[in-house]
Scaffold this active site. Structure first.
Site, PDB file in Angstrom:
ATOM      1  N   PRO A  89      40.292  41.257  39.478  1.00 48.56           N
ATOM      2  CA  PRO A  89      41.583  40.670  39.844  1.00 48.56           C
ATOM      3  C   PRO A  89      41.819  40.664  41.351  1.00 48.56           C
ATOM      4  O   PRO A  89      42.716  39.979  41.827  1.00 48.56           O
ATOM      5  CB  PRO A  89      42.612  41.571  39.147  1.00 48.56           C
ATOM      6  CG  PRO A  89      41.852  42.498  38.272  1.00 48.56           C
ATOM      7  CD  PRO A  89      40.424  42.494  38.690  1.00 48.56           C
ATOM      8  N   GLU A 116      38.165  51.792  35.397  1.00 48.54           N
ATOM      9  CA  GLU A 116      39.055  51.525  36.541  1.00 48.54           C
ATOM     10  C   GLU A 116      38.374  50.642  37.583  1.00 48.54           C
ATOM     11  O   GLU A 116      39.019  50.164  38.504  1.00 48.54           O
ATOM     12  CB  GLU A 116      39.515  52.831  37.185  1.00 48.54           C
ATOM     13  CG  GLU A 116      40.493  53.624  36.341  1.00 48.54           C
ATOM     14  CD  GLU A 116      41.689  52.807  35.901  1.00 48.54           C
ATOM     15  OE1 GLU A 116      42.418  52.295  36.765  1.00 48.54           O
ATOM     16  OE2 GLU A 116      41.878  52.658  34.680  1.00 48.54           O
ATOM     17  N   ARG A 154      29.160  23.594  31.687  1.00 49.76           N
ATOM     18  CA  ARG A 154      29.479  22.246  31.230  1.00 49.76           C
ATOM     19  C   ARG A 154      29.311  21.198  32.331  1.00 49.76           C
ATOM     20  O   ARG A 154      29.248  20.004  32.051  1.00 49.76           O
ATOM     21  CB  ARG A 154      30.884  22.186  30.611  1.00 49.76           C
ATOM     22  CG  ARG A 154      31.982  22.486  31.584  1.00 49.76           C
ATOM     23  CD  ARG A 154      33.316  22.654  30.887  1.00 49.76           C
ATOM     24  NE  ARG A 154      33.797  21.389  30.340  1.00 49.76           N
ATOM     25  CZ  ARG A 154      34.347  20.428  31.067  1.00 49.76           C
ATOM     26  NH1 ARG A 154      34.480  20.566  32.369  1.00 49.76           N
ATOM     27  NH2 ARG A 154      34.772  19.330  30.490  1.00 49.76           N
ATOM     28  N   ASP A 169      38.023  14.892  33.449  1.00 50.18           N
ATOM     29  CA  ASP A 169      38.668  16.187  33.220  1.00 50.18           C
ATOM     30  C   ASP A 169      39.942  16.344  34.026  1.00 50.18           C
ATOM     31  O   ASP A 169      40.060  15.788  35.106  1.00 50.18           O
ATOM     32  CB  ASP A 169      37.764  17.324  33.714  1.00 50.18           C
ATOM     33  CG  ASP A 169      36.670  17.644  32.738  1.00 50.18           C
ATOM     34  OD1 ASP A 169      36.753  17.205  31.599  1.00 50.18           O
ATOM     35  OD2 ASP A 169      35.732  18.348  33.150  1.00 50.18           O
TER      36      ASP A 169
END
Ligand code: ADE
Length: 246
Positions: A89, A116, A154, A169
């Site tokens: 993150p 962690e 893809r 897309d």
């Protein structure tokens, strides 16, 4: 393209990468996904991969050496140099432009953390970049790696059957996708917009562009902010705004 993944859950990666378009890309030899388990690179009888954090606090931290050895094995398994990407993150937020860039590389190595996190020294010395798939916290990097592998896989030449579909897309030109309809024409939930049944390809293209612009304006105005639309697009967006006025 080859993607090596260092993970405590190699089966999870293999399973995700075997399904759908990405699985087909692997079968077609367009993409190879190989998982490496740091537990196979431990030297103690308990095959430890984590330890308590210095300074105290909750959770466990992944040890340097098993990860380092797994990364070295992954690196040595193919000739091409590969950047090491850590999924976390704290990384730079992934978007379609970044996916397109990464899809051009011959090879990537993805590092998945658990617990962690990973000892910072390993990140400093072995990782080239950190990528986040969004502002929320997963319990490990595997699902984020699977997202990245799917988005990259893809885009490999020949992975999609219809050569057009990647070009159409969402985000391919910075806009959301238009709505899609299939049979039946009439259903208790509604009817298909008549233009799509008209056979007039120019009118269909125009309608789709208008919907893509309109939806982006309605749902993701941030994508249009600071963007100068072509005069034809401006006209279409205005029409959409007029149409949706009550
Ligand atoms: N690992 C845990 N959460 C993550 C996220 N949001 N993106 C990438 N890797 C992660």
């Amino acid at each position: 393209m080859r993607i090596d993944v260092v993970t405590l859950f190699p089966d999870l990666i293999a399973h995700c990468a075997a399904a759908g378009v990405v699985g087909r890309a692997q079968e077609r030899g367009l993409l190879q996904v190989v998982a490496w388990n740091p537990r196979d690179y431990t030297s103690d009888p308990y095959r430890r991969v984590d330890e308590r954090p210095f300074g105290g606090g909750p959770g466990m931290v992944m040890l340097i050496d098993p990860l380092r050895a797994a990364l070295a094995a992954a690196r040595a398994a193919a000739a091409e140099a590969a950047p090491v990407i850590y999924l976390s993150p704290q990384g730079a937020r992934l978007n379609q432009a970044r996916v397109r860039e990464l899809a051009q590389r011959p090879r990537l190595i993805l590092l998945c953390g658990r617990y962690e996190g990973v000892d910072e020294r390993l990140l400093e010395h072995e990782v080239d970049e950190e990528i986040s798939i969004g502002d929320y916290v997963l319990s490990g990097g595997e699902l984020a790696a699977a997202v990245l592998i799917d988005a990259i896989g893809r885009l490999q030449e020949g992975a999609l059957n219809d050569a057009e579909s990647a070009a159409q897309d969402s985000f391919s030109d910075g806009l959301l996708d238009c709505p899609h309809y299939t049979r039946p024409e009439r259903h208790e939930l509604g009817v298909v917009p008549p233009v799509l049944l008209s056979g007039d390809h120019a009118a269909i293209r125009r309608w789709r562009r208008k919907q893509a612009l309109g939806r982006t304006w309605q749902r993701r105005p941030d994508l249009l902010a600071g963007r100068q639309l072509e005069p034809e697009d401006q006209k279409l967006l205005l029409e959409f705004q007029e149409d949706t006025k009550i």
